[in-house]
Design an enzyme around this catalytic site. Sequence first.
Site, PDB file in Angstrom:
ATOM      1  CG  ASP A 210     -69.159 -42.483 -62.087  1.00 30.62           C
ATOM      2  OD1 ASP A 210     -68.187 -42.548 -62.848  1.00 30.62           O
ATOM      3  OD2 ASP A 210     -70.118 -43.257 -62.178  1.00 30.62           O
TER       4      ASP A 210
ATOM      5  CG  ASP B 242     -64.463 -38.647 -61.163  1.00 33.23           C
ATOM      6  OD1 ASP B 242     -63.308 -39.098 -61.165  1.00 33.23           O
ATOM      7  OD2 ASP B 242     -65.472 -39.384 -61.251  1.00 33.23           O
TER       8      ASP B 242
HETATM    9  N1  LIG Z   1     -65.553 -41.957 -62.337  1.00 38.21           N
HETATM   10  C1  LIG Z   1     -64.640 -42.891 -62.480  1.00 38.21           C
HETATM   11  N2  LIG Z   1     -64.967 -44.128 -62.927  1.00 38.21           N
HETATM   12  C2  LIG Z   1     -64.027 -45.090 -63.054  1.00 38.21           C
HETATM   13  N3  LIG Z   1     -62.722 -44.899 -62.784  1.00 38.21           N
HETATM   14  C3  LIG Z   1     -62.349 -43.696 -62.340  1.00 38.21           C
HETATM   15  N4  LIG Z   1     -61.142 -43.221 -61.986  1.00 38.21           N
HETATM   16  C4  LIG Z   1     -61.292 -41.946 -61.620  1.00 38.21           C
HETATM   17  N5  LIG Z   1     -62.593 -41.570 -61.728  1.00 38.21           N
HETATM   18  C5  LIG Z   1     -63.276 -42.645 -62.168  1.00 38.21           C
END
Ligand SMILES: Nc1ncnc2[nH]cnc12
Length: 291
Positions: free
Chosen positions: A212, A210
């Site tokens: 974030d 992703d």
């Molecule tokens: N955006 C994110 N922040 C922290 N851990 C994650 N693991 C997968 N995506 C994450």
Amino acid sequence: MAETFIGVIGGSGVYGIDGLEGAEWRAVATPWGDPSDQILVGRLGGVPIAFLPRHGRGHVHTPTTVPYRANIDALKRLGVTDVIAVSACGSFREEMAPGDFVLVDQFIDRTIHREKSFFGPGCVAHVSLAHPTCARLADAVAEAAAAEGIRIHRGGTYLAMEGPLFSTQAESKLYREVWGCDVIGMTNMPEAALAREAELCYCPVAMVTDYDSWHPDHGAVDITAIVATLTGNADNARALIRRLPGLLGGDRAPCPHGCDRALDHAVLTAPERRDPALVARLDAVAGRVLA
Ligand SMILES: Nc1ncnc2[nH]cnc12
Ligand SMILES: CSC[C@H]1O[C@H](OP(=O)(O)O)[C@H](O)[C@@H]1O
């Protein structure tokens, strides 16, 4: 020459690997408590492999409650020399897209509720963490990824957050714009630091799931989308791991970067002032220099 023994720590979505010859799940007791789960031990292409699901099968440990010290001790105790740490992560870079892998080589550790060292009062040691990952292992992983057609980025800074909640947008922008981080996750620290104390070569393989919460087109982190991306990523991770024995070979020369000698000159406590109980707990991790 020593024998290569590959340890694989599987992150979210990676709770097992198939194709191991003579595979059996083994319970490994450690002086630091129980590891996250039993460890699957077998061989791939003749090379011994130990697989440990970081959160346990069925995903029972939070990033905070993962028993990091027990996990690293258990792998070392089994004879592991080289650790591949597979993890899901969020990306702070447009070009590090969901589905891509990142060979993380630096960390900023923002975790606050975890035991970060095997050492302590009665046996004090200071180990260098300037270069916290093993470039020799990263070379092999990069080659395996290329052979599998996996998009992989060489190098990147991983922000380790405590979790379990994801970051606010303000935090996400701080880590990306001000601190220059590339990816974010919740587990690679103190795991990497403990692996270095235990003189294990350690290579994080971060699988982007992703963007974030900084990205104007992607909104908030969505766990459903993460799990969907993880499913594809996990197959790629397993394919990559299957290539490693062939690339690393069964005979292991000393690490050219010195990961396997990290404790040389690190212990400051005078032999006569060492706490025998702590020294006993350190048998697997630091027996080489304490015995
Ligand atoms: N955006 C994110 N922040 C922290 N851990 C994650 N693991 C997968 N995506 C994450
Ligand atoms: C599934 S999203 C959040 C979760 O996934 C990562 O775990 P791991 O590093 O073990 O793959 C991340 O660090 C969080 O713990």
